[in-house]
Design an enzyme around this catalytic site. Structure first.
Site, PDB file in Angstrom:
ATOM      1  N   ARG A   1      -3.512 -10.100   4.580  1.00 40.66           N
ATOM      2  CA  ARG A   1      -3.984 -10.097   3.179  1.00 40.66           C
ATOM      3  C   ARG A   1      -2.859  -9.539   2.316  1.00 40.66           C
ATOM      4  O   ARG A   1      -2.508  -8.367   2.459  1.00 40.66           O
ATOM      5  CB  ARG A   1      -5.241  -9.225   3.081  1.00 40.66           C
ATOM      6  CG  ARG A   1      -5.847  -9.166   1.697  1.00 40.66           C
ATOM      7  CD  ARG A   1      -7.051  -8.219   1.693  1.00 40.66           C
ATOM      8  NE  ARG A   1      -7.677  -8.159   0.387  1.00 40.66           N
ATOM      9  CZ  ARG A   1      -7.249  -7.392  -0.613  1.00 40.66           C
ATOM     10  NH1 ARG A   1      -6.214  -6.602  -0.459  1.00 40.66           N
ATOM     11  NH2 ARG A   1      -7.878  -7.409  -1.774  1.00 40.66           N
TER      12      ARG A   1
ATOM     13  N   LYS B   1       0.823  -1.217   0.000  1.00 38.09           N
ATOM     14  CA  LYS B   1       0.000   0.000   0.000  1.00 38.09           C
ATOM     15  C   LYS B   1       0.852   1.260   0.000  1.00 38.09           C
ATOM     16  O   LYS B   1       2.041   1.230   0.309  1.00 38.09           O
ATOM     17  CB  LYS B   1      -0.997  -0.040   1.165  1.00 38.09           C
ATOM     18  CG  LYS B   1      -2.176  -0.964   0.801  1.00 38.09           C
ATOM     19  CD  LYS B   1      -3.299  -0.949   1.787  1.00 38.09           C
ATOM     20  CE  LYS B   1      -4.420  -1.881   1.276  1.00 38.09           C
ATOM     21  NZ  LYS B   1      -5.402  -2.206   2.309  1.00 38.09           N
TER      22      LYS B   1
HETATM   23  N1  HH2 Z   1      -7.532  -3.764   0.780  1.00 37.00           N
HETATM   24  C1  HH2 Z   1      -7.883  -3.716  -0.518  1.00 37.00           C
HETATM   25  C2  HH2 Z   1      -8.994  -4.428  -0.986  1.00 37.00           C
HETATM   26  N2  HH2 Z   1      -9.734  -5.195  -0.146  1.00 37.00           N
HETATM   27  N3  HH2 Z   1     -10.129  -6.051   2.023  1.00 37.00           N
HETATM   28  C3  HH2 Z   1      -9.811  -6.101   3.325  1.00 37.00           C
HETATM   29  N4  HH2 Z   1     -10.536  -6.845   4.176  1.00 37.00           N
HETATM   30  N5  HH2 Z   1      -8.744  -5.400   3.845  1.00 37.00           N
HETATM   31  C4  HH2 Z   1      -7.961  -4.611   3.045  1.00 37.00           C
HETATM   32  O1  HH2 Z   1      -7.014  -3.977   3.577  1.00 37.00           O
HETATM   33  C5  HH2 Z   1      -8.276  -4.526   1.646  1.00 37.00           C
HETATM   34  C6  HH2 Z   1      -9.390  -5.267   1.164  1.00 37.00           C
HETATM   35  C7  HH2 Z   1      -7.076  -2.889  -1.462  1.00 37.00           C
HETATM   36  O2  HH2 Z   1      -6.045  -3.616  -2.044  1.00 37.00           O
HETATM   37  P1  HH2 Z   1      -6.107  -4.317  -3.489  1.00 37.00           P
HETATM   38  O3  HH2 Z   1      -7.216  -5.319  -3.535  1.00 37.00           O
HETATM   39  O4  HH2 Z   1      -4.805  -4.878  -3.834  1.00 37.00           O
HETATM   40  O5  HH2 Z   1      -6.339  -3.143  -4.498  1.00 37.00           O
HETATM   41  P2  HH2 Z   1      -7.608  -2.583  -5.265  1.00 37.00           P
HETATM   42  O6  HH2 Z   1      -8.597  -2.158  -4.249  1.00 37.00           O
HETATM   43  O7  HH2 Z   1      -7.072  -1.422  -6.078  1.00 37.00           O
HETATM   44  O8  HH2 Z   1      -8.153  -3.691  -6.130  1.00 37.00           O
END
Ligand code: HH2
Length: 285
Positions: free
Chosen positions: A264, A229
């Protein structure tokens, strides 16, 4: 560190998680064109399936599948399009692996389609803002992950403000967890998540991580998502998300030391090693 939740194995009709070694790893699979780290890489169904299989082989205990980016400024994706992206990937993975799949969505319609396709956990970054989601999780007897966010992805990073970020986020999650219990979801199937990067400044993120023990002591299991992040990029001066793996590792190790249950992450092979070593150190004394 022993978690005060008691049971080390959490079992439900569609799945099972074993916390007897301590923390476990959830691998991220974004079937999106625009996610901040892996956007566009796994939009193709076959590529997404291959990546899911790879993460399972690397030791992921859960595969988290999402079809809508929640990066700051991201636009919502229709339910139909989310279902179109995730269902074939979930169906194919469920035929080939035992690892439980979580569906990362705030829509109960998408969650329902994903559960029918074989998903076994709901990951809701809006912590049951759609009341139907709580009913669905109770009916289907699946675990839920409840995350804190201030605002919406479109606006959340404009000017996040808290008087006391740790107590406000903790209070919010406890309220949502109690609501989930009222729907009939047992406590051991409720996971809380402070939502790193979701309506938080660098200092807010650091305070939440520094005080993560205050979430662990609630009695609900805790999930943390720091992987790649932007706060890690700010601290390490790394612009590209793929260059933030060691920074991610530092946050993962420190959270494991405080007793969290799930991390995660995008880099499953690397973080499985980090978690194994951290779990071993924690459990020795
Ligand atoms: N972070 C993201 C998405 N979903 N769910 C939970 N429970 N906790 C988190 O910290 C979290 C999440 C964001 O990361 P990512 O899926 O890699 O990116 P994007 O939202 O751009 O798809």
């Amino acid at each position: 560190m022993a978690n005060n939740i008691g049971k080390n194995i959490v079992e439900w009709p569609k799945g099972r998680l074993d916390f007897s070694a301590g923390c476990v790893v959830m691998g991220v699979l974004n079937v999106t064109p625009d996610s901040f780290s892996d956007g566009g890489r796994f939009l193709d169904t076959d590529k997404a399936i291959r990546h899911g299989l790879k993460m399972a082989g690397e030791g992921a205990a859960i595969i988290d599948i999402g079809a809508e980016s929640t990066r700051p400024g991201a636009e919502p994706v229709s339910m139909d399009e989310q279902i179109r992206r995730v269902v074939p990937v979930i169906e194919a993975l469920c035929k080939r692996i035992e690892v439980p799949i979580s569906i990362d969505t705030n829509s109960s319609e998408v969650a329902k389609a994903a559960l029918e396709a074989g998903a076994a956990i709901i990951n809701d970054i809006t912590a049951l803002s759609d009341e139907r989601m709580g009913e669905l999780a109770a009916e289907e007897q699946v675990p839920v992950i409840l995350m804190h966010m201030q605002g919406t992805p479109a606006t959340m990073q404009i000017e996040p403000k808290y008087k006391d970020v740790v107590s406000e986020v903790r209070r919010f999650l406890l309220k949502k967890a109690k609501r989930a219990e009222q729907f009939g979801i047992p406590k051991e199937r409720i996971f809380i998540d402070p939502g790193i990067g979701f309506g938080k400044t660098l200092e807010h993120n650091l305070l939440l991580l520094r005080n993560i023990d205050k979430f662990v002591t609630t009695g609900y299991r805790v999930l943390v998502g720091t992987s790649r992040k932007s706060f890690i990029g700010t601290i390490t001066d790394k612009n590209k998300p793929a260059d933030r793996i060691f920074g991610t590792a530092a946050s993962v190790a420190l959270c494991v030391a405080e007793g969290i249950s799930i991390v995660r992450v995008h880099d499953v092979a690397e973080m499985v090693d980090v978690v194994k070593v951290a779990n071993a150190i924690v459990s020795v004394g």
